[in-house]
Design a protein around this motif. Structure first.
Motif, PDB file in Angstrom:
ATOM      1  N   GLN A   1       0.897  -1.318  -0.132  1.00  0.00           N
ATOM      2  CA  GLN A   1      -0.017   0.084   0.150  1.00  0.00           C
ATOM      3  C   GLN A   1       0.870   1.192  -0.120  1.00  0.00           C
ATOM      4  OE1 GLN A   1       0.474  -1.964   2.586  1.00  0.00           O
ATOM      5  NE2 GLN A   1       0.667  -0.861   4.579  1.00  0.00           N
ATOM      6  N   HIS A   2       2.132   1.103   0.052  1.00  0.00           N
ATOM      7  CA  HIS A   2       3.086   2.238  -0.035  1.00  0.00           C
ATOM      8  C   HIS A   2       3.366   2.735  -1.184  1.00  0.00           C
ATOM      9  CE1 HIS A   2       4.024   1.691   4.536  1.00  0.00           C
ATOM     10  NE2 HIS A   2       4.141   0.298   3.936  1.00  0.00           N
ATOM     11  N   LEU A   3       3.720   4.015  -1.584  1.00  0.00           N
ATOM     12  CA  LEU A   3       4.081   4.478  -2.781  1.00  0.00           C
ATOM     13  C   LEU A   3       5.487   4.225  -3.204  1.00  0.00           C
ATOM     14  CD1 LEU A   3       3.700   6.291  -5.370  1.00  0.00           C
ATOM     15  CD2 LEU A   3       4.407   8.169  -3.851  1.00  0.00           C
ATOM     16  N   PRO A   4       5.924   3.390  -4.038  1.00  0.00           N
ATOM     17  CA  PRO A   4       7.148   3.219  -4.325  1.00  0.00           C
ATOM     18  C   PRO A   4       7.797   4.140  -5.054  1.00  0.00           C
ATOM     19  CG  PRO A   4       5.907   2.119  -6.017  1.00  0.00           C
ATOM     20  CD  PRO A   4       5.003   2.247  -4.962  1.00  0.00           C
ATOM     21  N   THR A   5       9.045   4.589  -4.506  1.00  0.00           N
ATOM     22  CA  THR A   5       9.644   5.661  -5.392  1.00  0.00           C
ATOM     23  C   THR A   5      10.530   5.352  -6.295  1.00  0.00           C
ATOM     24  OG1 THR A   5      11.638   5.470  -3.461  1.00  0.00           O
ATOM     25  CG2 THR A   5      10.037   7.338  -2.921  1.00  0.00           C
ATOM     26  N   ARG A   6      10.986   4.082  -6.577  1.00  0.00           N
ATOM     27  CA  ARG A   6      11.657   3.601  -7.475  1.00  0.00           C
ATOM     28  C   ARG A   6      11.398   1.935  -7.845  1.00  0.00           C
ATOM     29  NH1 ARG A   6      17.249   2.110  -9.599  1.00  0.00           N
ATOM     30  NH2 ARG A   6      17.786   1.270  -7.634  1.00  0.00           N
ATOM     31  N   VAL A   7      11.186   1.785  -9.110  1.00  0.00           N
ATOM     32  CA  VAL A   7      11.046   0.061  -9.277  1.00  0.00           C
ATOM     33  C   VAL A   7      12.101  -0.235 -10.108  1.00  0.00           C
ATOM     34  CG1 VAL A   7       9.422  -1.491 -10.433  1.00  0.00           C
ATOM     35  CG2 VAL A   7       8.365   0.454  -9.155  1.00  0.00           C
ATOM     36  N   VAL A   8      12.575  -1.681  -9.768  1.00  0.00           N
ATOM     37  CA  VAL A   8      13.661  -2.073 -10.453  1.00  0.00           C
ATOM     38  C   VAL A   8      13.560  -3.531 -10.995  1.00  0.00           C
ATOM     39  CG1 VAL A   8      15.361  -0.853  -9.055  1.00  0.00           C
ATOM     40  CG2 VAL A   8      14.591  -3.141  -8.464  1.00  0.00           C
TER      41      VAL A   8
ATOM     42  N   CYS B   1      15.501  -6.798 -12.541  1.00  0.00           N
ATOM     43  CA  CYS B   1      17.015  -7.381 -12.552  1.00  0.00           C
ATOM     44  C   CYS B   1      16.768  -8.698 -13.285  1.00  0.00           C
ATOM     45  CB  CYS B   1      17.103  -7.808 -10.998  1.00  0.00           C
ATOM     46  SG  CYS B   1      17.146  -6.490  -9.847  1.00  0.00           S
ATOM     47  N   LYS B   2      18.104  -9.062 -13.944  1.00  0.00           N
ATOM     48  CA  LYS B   2      18.310 -10.195 -14.758  1.00  0.00           C
ATOM     49  C   LYS B   2      19.460 -10.731 -13.752  1.00  0.00           C
ATOM     50  CE  LYS B   2      20.748  -9.908 -18.606  1.00  0.00           C
ATOM     51  NZ  LYS B   2      20.920  -9.906 -20.075  1.00  0.00           N
ATOM     52  N   ASP B   3      19.150 -12.172 -13.436  1.00  0.00           N
ATOM     53  CA  ASP B   3      20.005 -13.027 -12.594  1.00  0.00           C
ATOM     54  C   ASP B   3      20.712 -11.975 -11.474  1.00  0.00           C
ATOM     55  OD1 ASP B   3      19.698 -15.273 -14.052  1.00  0.00           O
ATOM     56  OD2 ASP B   3      21.590 -15.278 -15.374  1.00  0.00           O
ATOM     57  N   GLY B   4      19.710 -11.133 -10.725  1.00  0.00           N
ATOM     58  CA  GLY B   4      20.019 -10.589  -9.720  1.00  0.00           C
ATOM     59  C   GLY B   4      20.916  -9.351  -9.901  1.00  0.00           C
ATOM     60  N   GLU B   5      21.214  -8.663 -11.174  1.00  0.00           N
ATOM     61  CA  GLU B   5      21.904  -7.440 -11.504  1.00  0.00           C
ATOM     62  C   GLU B   5      20.618  -6.326 -12.165  1.00  0.00           C
ATOM     63  OE1 GLU B   5      25.223  -7.992 -13.832  1.00  0.00           O
ATOM     64  OE2 GLU B   5      26.249  -9.253 -12.484  1.00  0.00           O
ATOM     65  N   GLU B   6      20.595  -5.413 -11.637  1.00  0.00           N
ATOM     66  CA  GLU B   6      19.516  -4.171 -12.142  1.00  0.00           C
ATOM     67  C   GLU B   6      19.726  -4.081 -13.840  1.00  0.00           C
ATOM     68  OE1 GLU B   6      18.545   0.323 -11.566  1.00  0.00           O
ATOM     69  OE2 GLU B   6      18.796  -0.998  -9.782  1.00  0.00           O
ATOM     70  N   VAL B   7      18.790  -4.127 -14.564  1.00  0.00           N
ATOM     71  CA  VAL B   7      19.000  -3.900 -15.869  1.00  0.00           C
ATOM     72  C   VAL B   7      18.039  -2.825 -16.332  1.00  0.00           C
ATOM     73  CG1 VAL B   7      19.536  -6.353 -16.586  1.00  0.00           C
ATOM     74  CG2 VAL B   7      17.269  -5.617 -16.504  1.00  0.00           C
ATOM     75  N   SER B   8      17.144  -2.364 -15.479  1.00  0.00           N
ATOM     76  CA  SER B   8      16.216  -1.146 -15.840  1.00  0.00           C
ATOM     77  C   SER B   8      15.412  -0.858 -14.563  1.00  0.00           C
ATOM     78  CB  SER B   8      15.157  -1.583 -16.761  1.00  0.00           C
ATOM     79  OG  SER B   8      14.309  -0.446 -17.021  1.00  0.00           O
ATOM     80  N   SER B   9      15.316   0.645 -14.416  1.00  0.00           N
ATOM     81  CA  SER B   9      14.487   1.098 -13.320  1.00  0.00           C
ATOM     82  C   SER B   9      13.768   2.136 -13.593  1.00  0.00           C
ATOM     83  CB  SER B   9      15.468   1.542 -12.166  1.00  0.00           C
ATOM     84  OG  SER B   9      16.260   2.714 -12.861  1.00  0.00           O
ATOM     85  N   GLN B  10      12.510   2.396 -13.029  1.00  0.00           N
ATOM     86  CA  GLN B  10      11.619   3.412 -13.189  1.00  0.00           C
ATOM     87  C   GLN B  10      11.154   4.178 -12.023  1.00  0.00           C
ATOM     88  OE1 GLN B  10       8.206   1.763 -15.295  1.00  0.00           O
ATOM     89  NE2 GLN B  10       9.358   0.257 -16.260  1.00  0.00           N
ATOM     90  N   ARG B  11      10.791   5.568 -11.876  1.00  0.00           N
ATOM     91  CA  ARG B  11      10.267   6.108 -10.816  1.00  0.00           C
ATOM     92  C   ARG B  11       8.831   5.897 -10.783  1.00  0.00           C
ATOM     93  NH1 ARG B  11      10.928  12.648 -11.153  1.00  0.00           N
ATOM     94  NH2 ARG B  11      13.137  11.780 -11.246  1.00  0.00           N
ATOM     95  N   GLY B  12       8.521   5.432  -9.238  1.00  0.00           N
ATOM     96  CA  GLY B  12       7.270   5.231  -8.841  1.00  0.00           C
ATOM     97  C   GLY B  12       6.309   6.315  -8.907  1.00  0.00           C
ATOM     98  N   SER B  13       4.946   5.867  -9.348  1.00  0.00           N
ATOM     99  CA  SER B  13       3.818   6.875  -9.456  1.00  0.00           C
ATOM    100  C   SER B  13       2.808   6.727  -8.648  1.00  0.00           C
ATOM    101  CB  SER B  13       3.383   6.769 -11.046  1.00  0.00           C
ATOM    102  OG  SER B  13       4.429   7.217 -12.162  1.00  0.00           O
ATOM    103  N   GLU B  14       2.178   7.636  -8.180  1.00  0.00           N
ATOM    104  CA  GLU B  14       0.884   7.679  -7.084  1.00  0.00           C
ATOM    105  C   GLU B  14      -0.180   6.795  -7.835  1.00  0.00           C
ATOM    106  OE1 GLU B  14      -1.387  10.542  -3.975  1.00  0.00           O
ATOM    107  OE2 GLU B  14      -0.179  11.356  -5.792  1.00  0.00           O
ATOM    108  N   ASP B  15      -0.766   5.859  -7.008  1.00  0.00           N
ATOM    109  CA  ASP B  15      -1.955   5.194  -7.513  1.00  0.00           C
ATOM    110  C   ASP B  15      -1.404   4.061  -8.514  1.00  0.00           C
ATOM    111  OD1 ASP B  15      -3.312   6.565  -5.690  1.00  0.00           O
ATOM    112  OD2 ASP B  15      -3.881   7.967  -7.106  1.00  0.00           O
ATOM    113  N   LYS B  16      -0.284   3.957  -8.926  1.00  0.00           N
ATOM    114  CA  LYS B  16       0.181   3.055 -10.032  1.00  0.00           C
ATOM    115  C   LYS B  16       0.387   1.783  -9.494  1.00  0.00           C
ATOM    116  CE  LYS B  16       3.036   2.690 -14.131  1.00  0.00           C
ATOM    117  NZ  LYS B  16       3.843   3.217 -15.273  1.00  0.00           N
ATOM    118  N   ALA B  17       0.077   0.570  -9.857  1.00  0.00           N
ATOM    119  CA  ALA B  17       0.328  -0.646  -9.128  1.00  0.00           C
ATOM    120  C   ALA B  17       0.870  -1.651 -10.084  1.00  0.00           C
ATOM    121  CB  ALA B  17      -0.895  -1.357  -8.713  1.00  0.00           C
ATOM    122  N   THR B  18       0.878  -1.373 -11.291  1.00  0.00           N
ATOM    123  CA  THR B  18       1.849  -2.361 -12.374  1.00  0.00           C
ATOM    124  C   THR B  18       2.800  -1.565 -13.269  1.00  0.00           C
ATOM    125  OG1 THR B  18      -0.116  -3.844 -12.548  1.00  0.00           O
ATOM    126  CG2 THR B  18       1.463  -3.964 -14.236  1.00  0.00           C
TER     127      THR B  18
END
Length: 226
Positions: free
Chosen positions: A138-145, A147-164
């Protein structure tokens, strides 16, 4: 600038041994780290590291073999801990030890893991596979990551009320891996808390072109008629 011992190459002195008072804890707990130095020489500085980054240090004392550091557990405390030490020789040159074998600290009661869905689990190089990361917190994520085999390959800024959150992965020959996603939030003190990673999803590669590896080509050549 003085470099952290944690970031330097292994030193010449034997590694110390690190012990944790507990290997799992929840935010707000305190975990004591004990670093046992086996060198007969006076350690001038003791360093405690988390995931290769220095988190605390102490001045060495004559005759002291074990050094302790109390770690206040937070949501970002999950990781591998190690310790090392330095001595000074007769020319006042610093000699560094190897780092101790790492000890893993697991944080319980942390943010729940998201769920990762793949648009397809098998694909050919050149295809696109959509990775969808679903947040159950229920918390607002500030960043979504992602990963491929545990290593980050992409990230996005979190958005209010966005679940996916979606990530379009262009498939290559190196794409046959395990994929996960996770997220971060910031509390009222602006401290970052990380979620557990989602259960892994695997992408398998298909296509005839995958069979033309050097080993396969050698077999074809050896089996060709004279």
């Amino acid at each position: 600038m003085i470099l952290s011992l944690c970031l330097l190459l292994p030193g010449d002195l034997p590694a110390p041994t690190l012990y944790l008072s507990q290997t799992s804890a929840k935010p707000g707990d305190s975990v004591r780290l004990h670093c046992s130095v086996i060198s007969h020489l006076l350690a001038t500085r003791i360093i405690f590291c988390q995931d290769g980054e220095e988190v605390s240090s102490q001045r060495g004392l004559l005759g002291k073999l074990t050094y302790s550091s109390d770690h206040a557990v937070s949501g970002g405390s999950s990781g591998s801990y190690s310790c090392g030490y330095e001595i000074k020789d007769s020319d006042n040159q610093v000699i560094r030890s190897q780092l101790s074998p790492p000890q893993l600290l697991i944080i319980t009661g942390a943010l729940p893991a998201p769920t990762l869905y793949l648009s397809q689990t098998s694909a050919q190089p050149g295809d696109s596979v959509w990775l969808k990361c679903f947040m159950s917190s229920q918390h607002l994520p500030t960043r979504v990551v992602f990963c491929k085999d545990g290593e980050e390959v992409s990230s996005q800024r979190g958005s209010e009320d966005k679940a996916t959150y979606d990530y379009n992965h262009v498939v290559s020959r190196n794409s046959s891996r395990n994929y996960t996603c996770g997220y971060e939030i910031k509390d009222s003190d602006n401290q970052v808390t990380r979620s557990q990673l989602s259960p892994a999803q695997h992408i398998s590669l298909t296509g005839n072109e995958l069979s033309t590896t050097p080993a396969t080509l050698l077999k074809i050549i050896l089996n060709m008629p004279p």
